[in-house]
Design a protein around this motif. Structure first.
Motif, PDB file in Angstrom:
ATOM      1  N   VAL A   1       0.416  -5.324   6.782  1.00 60.17           N
ATOM      2  CA  VAL A   1       1.192  -4.502   5.872  1.00 60.17           C
ATOM      3  C   VAL A   1       2.355  -3.897   6.652  1.00 60.17           C
ATOM      4  CG1 VAL A   1       1.153  -2.418   4.454  1.00 60.17           C
ATOM      5  CG2 VAL A   1      -0.776  -4.005   4.388  1.00 60.17           C
ATOM      6  N   THR A   2       3.554  -4.003   6.117  1.00 64.36           N
ATOM      7  CA  THR A   2       4.743  -3.548   6.855  1.00 64.36           C
ATOM      8  C   THR A   2       5.345  -2.288   6.254  1.00 64.36           C
ATOM      9  OG1 THR A   2       6.079  -5.103   5.565  1.00 64.36           O
ATOM     10  CG2 THR A   2       5.324  -5.825   7.743  1.00 64.36           C
ATOM     11  N   THR A   3       4.542  -1.542   5.489  1.00 67.64           N
ATOM     12  CA  THR A   3       4.941  -0.199   5.069  1.00 67.64           C
ATOM     13  C   THR A   3       3.990   0.770   5.751  1.00 67.64           C
ATOM     14  OG1 THR A   3       3.538  -0.376   3.101  1.00 67.64           O
ATOM     15  CG2 THR A   3       5.864  -0.940   2.841  1.00 67.64           C
ATOM     16  N   PHE A   4       4.550   1.780   6.375  1.00 70.01           N
ATOM     17  CA  PHE A   4       3.773   2.673   7.219  1.00 70.01           C
ATOM     18  C   PHE A   4       3.883   4.092   6.683  1.00 70.01           C
ATOM     19  CE2 PHE A   4       6.016  -0.463  10.000  1.00 70.01           C
ATOM     20  CZ  PHE A   4       4.997  -1.401   9.977  1.00 70.01           C
ATOM     21  N   GLY A   5       2.827   4.554   6.011  1.00 67.36           N
ATOM     22  CA  GLY A   5       2.886   5.877   5.423  1.00 67.36           C
ATOM     23  C   GLY A   5       3.789   5.887   4.205  1.00 67.36           C
ATOM     24  N   PRO A   6       4.187   7.060   3.740  1.00 66.04           N
ATOM     25  CA  PRO A   6       4.957   7.153   2.494  1.00 66.04           C
ATOM     26  C   PRO A   6       6.389   6.644   2.583  1.00 66.04           C
ATOM     27  CG  PRO A   6       3.904   9.262   3.053  1.00 66.04           C
ATOM     28  CD  PRO A   6       3.831   8.387   4.255  1.00 66.04           C
TER      29      PRO A   6
END
Length: 453
Positions: free
Chosen positions: A71-76
């Motif tokens: 997954v290449t989204t980190f946190g909000p």
């Protein structure tokens, strides 16, 4: 939550040549074949284009050997800046750079507990984040209970602006934009344990004893933190292990349905985990299974994708990520693997065998470890050195590569930082340099050249 294709398939009924579908809401963490969920991983590719109606006991791969697409989204608010120059639709790890969808507003500061040398850097950092960048700073509650902080009147106004949390009680996973660690490698491992899903970007300052995973120096922290907030930094995605521990509930007789549902209809596939205790962990370094306080050898069976590959007889076995290959695994004789390599390492601890060498397996496999039926004693398991617990007959430990990596911010780039850590922290291949020949010795017999002279 279903895709349109799933709705149509569900209405018509799944046939024998049904293809593999995924629910968009679970990030591809479950594959659905013939109406039954099969545990998979994010964006895994099935090796079977049209699954046949075969026996359920026959193993059929539903995931890629290359492991999950992280997954290449980190946190909000953070994600990887997409690079159009890709190879085989896989972004070059060396080109991965941090970017922000929105400006970060909240930061978690993790400080090594009971270390007075970190109090001044901690105060300077928090004042800078709050007053210069107007950020919301989260800290663990016990950090502010340090007597040196409690008795510092000058720090009082800043202390009142902190947001605090308690480990295992408060969930802050959706409130943190990025993380700053002050200390050694243990602070990074602790940060990983706080986020069982997506992890915000982590900036780690070397203020501990080793610092293999903490590349930043604190001398010019203002410029470095500002650079990260602006989104101009390289990152390395450190893969983690998703570990599931299934234990028999002993001493309690539970009413477990015997394959029959509430309305009396026979259940086609009763859940094998019903009536058992199930725990899940995200592990950054390694899972260690050892013999604990027993004087007997540990005796555990290791399965790979459902097949028994070996039985470990010795002090135990280490299952590590590439990041963990430079930790306990390296001390046990394993090779060191760069964190960008998709792999899982299996390293025996003092095996009672002259031929049991550490092995590297593809990141996409699923390992399962259980006590051997012939085991004379129980085993113990720990996750990044924490949550240590006993494993008995009938219990199992399943290990796969997680789709939630830990995005660690680099000083320069993933390759340069790693070799810098090898040289500075582990003194890799340090040797006194061999002297060159002088002109007078060049034409003479100077020995074999391979001795200790």
């Amino acid at each position: 939550m279903e895709t349109e294709q799933e709705k149509v398939t569900r209405r018509k009924g799944l046939s024998a040549d049904a293809t593999l579908y995924r629910c968009a809401a679970c990030h591809g963490d479950e594959d659905w074949v013939l109406g039954a969920p099969i545990r998979g991983r994010a964006k895994a590719r099935s090796l079977s284009a049209s699954p046949a109606l075969a026996s359920t006991k026959e193993f059929r791969r539903t995931r890629s050997l290359h492991g999950p697409c992280p997954v290449t989204t980190f946190g909000p608010k953070a994600c990887v800046l997409q690079n159009p120059q890709t190879i085989m639709h896989i972004q070059d790890p060396a080109s991965q750079r941090l970017t922000w969808n929105k400006s970060p507003k909240s930061v978690l500061v993790i400080k090594k507990i009971q270390d007075t040398s970190l109090l001044q850097p901690f105060k300077e950092l928090c004042v800078y984040l709050m007053q210069e960048n107007s950020m919301i700073v989260y800290v663990e509650k016990k950090v502010l209970e340090d007597p040196a902080i409690v008795g510092d009147d000058s720090f009082g106004p800043v202390k009142k602006r902190f947001c605090t949390f308690r480990e295992d009680y408060d969930d802050i996973s959706n409130q943190i934009d990025f993380i700053i660690c002050l200390g050694g490698d243990g602070t990074l491992l602790y940060a990983s344990s706080l986020f069982q899903g997506s992890v915000p970007p982590v900036m780690a300052f070397h203020l501990g004893s080793l610092g293999f995973l903490t590349p930043f120096s604190f001398e010019n922290f203002q410029a470095q933190v500002t650079q990260v907030i602006q989104g101009n930094a390289a990152i390395i995605l450190r893969s983690r292990l998703k570990v599931k521990v299934v234990k028999e509930l002993r001493g309690k007789k539970l009413a477990v349905p015997n394959g029959t549902s509430k309305n009396g209809v026979l259940a086609a596939d009763p859940d094998p985990e019903v009536g058992k205790q199930v725990m899940q962990y995200q592990v950054l370094n390694e899972v260690v299974i050892d013999r604990g306080p027993s004087s007997y050898l540990s005796n555990v069976d290791v399965y790979l994708d459902g097949h028994l590959i070996t039985t470990v007889q010795g002090d135990g076995v280490i299952v590590s990520t590439p990041t963990g290959s430079t930790a306990y695994a390296a001390a046990a004789g394993a090779s060191m693997i760069h964190p960008n390599v998709p792999a899982i390492m299996i390293t025996p601890i003092c095996p009672h065998s002259l031929s049991f060498r550490p092995i590297v397996v593809p990141a996409g496999v699923e390992l399962k470890i259980m006590l051997s039926p012939e085991a004379r004693n129980t085993a113990w398991v720990s996750f990044d050195g924490r949550k240590r617990q006993e494993i008995r007959h009938g219990d199992s430990i399943s290990i796969t590569t997680s789709c939630y990596p830990l995005p660690s911010i680099c000083v320069r780039d993933p390759v340069s930082d790693w070799f810098e850590s090898l040289a500075q922290c582990l003194h890799w291949n340090v040797r006194k340099r061999q002297a060159h020949f002088t002109e007078s010795e060049d034409g003479e017999d100077a020995g074999d050249g391979d001795g200790e002279g």
